[in-house]
Design a protein around this motif. Sequence first.
Motif, PDB file in Angstrom:
ATOM      1  N   LYS A   1      -7.685  13.528 -12.400  1.00  0.00           N
ATOM      2  CA  LYS A   1      -7.959  14.385 -11.260  1.00  0.00           C
ATOM      3  C   LYS A   1      -8.684  13.616 -10.158  1.00  0.00           C
ATOM      4  N   GLY A   2      -8.174  13.718  -8.947  1.00  0.00           N
ATOM      5  CA  GLY A   2      -8.753  13.025  -7.806  1.00  0.00           C
ATOM      6  C   GLY A   2      -8.218  11.625  -7.589  1.00  0.00           C
ATOM      7  N   MET A   3      -7.410  11.105  -8.519  1.00  0.00           N
ATOM      8  CA  MET A   3      -6.861   9.755  -8.369  1.00  0.00           C
ATOM      9  C   MET A   3      -5.909   9.677  -7.186  1.00  0.00           C
ATOM     10  N   GLN A   4      -5.834   8.502  -6.593  1.00  0.00           N
ATOM     11  CA  GLN A   4      -4.849   8.207  -5.561  1.00  0.00           C
ATOM     12  C   GLN A   4      -3.920   7.120  -6.094  1.00  0.00           C
ATOM     13  N   LEU A   5      -2.606   7.348  -5.957  1.00  0.00           N
ATOM     14  CA  LEU A   5      -1.597   6.414  -6.465  1.00  0.00           C
ATOM     15  C   LEU A   5      -0.764   5.915  -5.295  1.00  0.00           C
ATOM     16  N   PHE A   6      -0.442   4.628  -5.307  1.00  0.00           N
ATOM     17  CA  PHE A   6       0.297   4.023  -4.211  1.00  0.00           C
ATOM     18  C   PHE A   6       1.603   3.426  -4.720  1.00  0.00           C
ATOM     19  N   HIS A   7       2.701   3.772  -4.047  1.00  0.00           N
ATOM     20  CA  HIS A   7       4.024   3.264  -4.415  1.00  0.00           C
ATOM     21  C   HIS A   7       4.737   2.693  -3.187  1.00  0.00           C
ATOM     22  N   THR A   8       5.579   1.714  -3.444  1.00  0.00           N
ATOM     23  CA  THR A   8       6.502   1.211  -2.430  1.00  0.00           C
ATOM     24  C   THR A   8       7.913   1.593  -2.867  1.00  0.00           C
ATOM     25  N   LEU A   9       8.644   2.287  -2.003  1.00  0.00           N
ATOM     26  CA  LEU A   9      10.003   2.719  -2.306  1.00  0.00           C
ATOM     27  C   LEU A   9      10.982   1.947  -1.447  1.00  0.00           C
ATOM     28  N   VAL A  10      12.021   1.424  -2.058  1.00  0.00           N
ATOM     29  CA  VAL A  10      13.116   0.779  -1.327  1.00  0.00           C
ATOM     30  C   VAL A  10      14.342   1.655  -1.530  1.00  0.00           C
ATOM     31  N   LEU A  11      14.768   2.330  -0.452  1.00  0.00           N
ATOM     32  CA  LEU A  11      15.785   3.369  -0.564  1.00  0.00           C
ATOM     33  C   LEU A  11      17.012   3.051   0.275  1.00  0.00           C
ATOM     34  N   TYR A  12      18.138   3.556  -0.211  1.00  0.00           N
ATOM     35  CA  TYR A  12      19.382   3.548   0.569  1.00  0.00           C
ATOM     36  C   TYR A  12      19.922   4.971   0.587  1.00  0.00           C
TER      37      TYR A  12
ATOM     38  N   THR B   1       2.015   0.070  -6.792  1.00  0.00           N
ATOM     39  CA  THR B   1       1.286  -1.102  -6.313  1.00  0.00           C
ATOM     40  C   THR B   1      -0.229  -0.965  -6.399  1.00  0.00           C
ATOM     41  N   GLY B   2      -0.727   0.228  -6.740  1.00  0.00           N
ATOM     42  CA  GLY B   2      -2.168   0.369  -6.859  1.00  0.00           C
ATOM     43  C   GLY B   2      -2.575   1.787  -7.187  1.00  0.00           C
ATOM     44  N   ASP B   3      -3.829   1.958  -7.628  1.00  0.00           N
ATOM     45  CA  ASP B   3      -4.402   3.285  -7.811  1.00  0.00           C
ATOM     46  C   ASP B   3      -5.912   3.215  -7.627  1.00  0.00           C
ATOM     47  N   ILE B   4      -6.486   4.359  -7.313  1.00  0.00           N
ATOM     48  CA  ILE B   4      -7.935   4.474  -7.123  1.00  0.00           C
ATOM     49  C   ILE B   4      -8.412   5.681  -7.918  1.00  0.00           C
TER      50      ILE B   4
ATOM     51  N   CYS C   1      -7.639  -0.336  -8.168  1.00  0.00           N
ATOM     52  CA  CYS C   1      -6.939  -1.461  -8.779  1.00  0.00           C
ATOM     53  C   CYS C   1      -5.637  -1.728  -8.055  1.00  0.00           C
ATOM     54  N   GLU C   2      -5.373  -2.993  -7.799  1.00  0.00           N
ATOM     55  CA  GLU C   2      -4.135  -3.401  -7.142  1.00  0.00           C
ATOM     56  C   GLU C   2      -3.209  -4.023  -8.183  1.00  0.00           C
ATOM     57  N   TYR C   3      -1.931  -3.636  -8.133  1.00  0.00           N
ATOM     58  CA  TYR C   3      -0.928  -4.173  -9.042  1.00  0.00           C
ATOM     59  C   TYR C   3      -0.122  -5.221  -8.298  1.00  0.00           C
ATOM     60  N   GLU C   4      -0.174  -6.455  -8.778  1.00  0.00           N
ATOM     61  CA  GLU C   4       0.509  -7.547  -8.099  1.00  0.00           C
ATOM     62  C   GLU C   4       1.510  -8.207  -9.035  1.00  0.00           C
TER      63      GLU C   4
ATOM     64  N   GLY D   1      -7.386  -6.292  -4.881  1.00  0.00           N
ATOM     65  CA  GLY D   1      -8.110  -6.911  -5.980  1.00  0.00           C
ATOM     66  C   GLY D   1      -8.221  -6.010  -7.186  1.00  0.00           C
ATOM     67  N   CYS D   2      -8.876  -6.500  -8.229  1.00  0.00           N
ATOM     68  CA  CYS D   2      -9.125  -5.799  -9.497  1.00  0.00           C
ATOM     69  C   CYS D   2      -7.849  -5.639 -10.302  1.00  0.00           C
ATOM     70  N   SER D   3      -7.745  -6.363 -11.389  1.00  0.00           N
ATOM     71  CA  SER D   3      -6.589  -6.251 -12.265  1.00  0.00           C
ATOM     72  C   SER D   3      -6.569  -4.887 -12.932  1.00  0.00           C
ATOM     73  N   PRO D   4      -5.423  -4.213 -12.975  1.00  0.00           N
ATOM     74  CA  PRO D   4      -5.356  -2.893 -13.620  1.00  0.00           C
ATOM     75  C   PRO D   4      -5.651  -2.942 -15.105  1.00  0.00           C
TER      76      PRO D   4
END
Length: 200
Positions: free
Chosen positions: A69-80, A93-96, A102-105, A187-190
């Motif tokens: 609850k309260g988390m923020q999730l980040f995604h990159t979408l490549v769409l056609y 790519t990340g969550d808070i 944490c950043e996912y690289e 930064g910060c490894s997940p």
Amino acid sequence: MSFCDTVVAIASSIHSFGSVSSNYGSLVAAIIVAGMLFIIRELSIRSKNYSGVFYTMSTVESSSYNPYKGMQLFHTLVLYSDGYVICGTSEKTGDIDSKRGCEYEGAQKIRGEVTGRVERNYLWSTVMNLHIVEQGEKRESTSFMTVKVSRFNFRKAQNAGGFYSTAANTKGRVLCGRELFSEHPTGCSPFQSTAGSQLL
């Protein structure tokens, strides 16, 4: 009845309809209006608006697992998209969470497959419906996003919507746009994060 006889019969019916009062004028007006609506739709809701790279920021509002609850999730979408059907891929790519971001690289990014459809509307907001199947840390999960699209500035606007995920029955709101979100963590490894930052 031959094809030519059928065409003549149809033409005669149209002529009979048009000969009554001002029906020809009404028919022409209807054709003009239909043509104008078609042109407006094609110009204002172009298919290329739904192809390319998109960024989403999802905020969890309810979940059967309290740490989400309260988390923020980040995604990159490549769409056609052809303007109706959508396909593509996603990368988380990340969550808070409440403690850290944490950043996912590189290889840490969680990939998913995207399918969907565009509801192209004349009088109200067009809607992108996205179905995402994502391989999480422990199991595969399914998410559904509904995003209302701002017709004339979709390239820069942060379009709002909602999402649902089968991971802990998670629900919340989502923002989608063409630009990276300034809130994205760096930064910060997940894999070093606490339990509250586990993958959805």
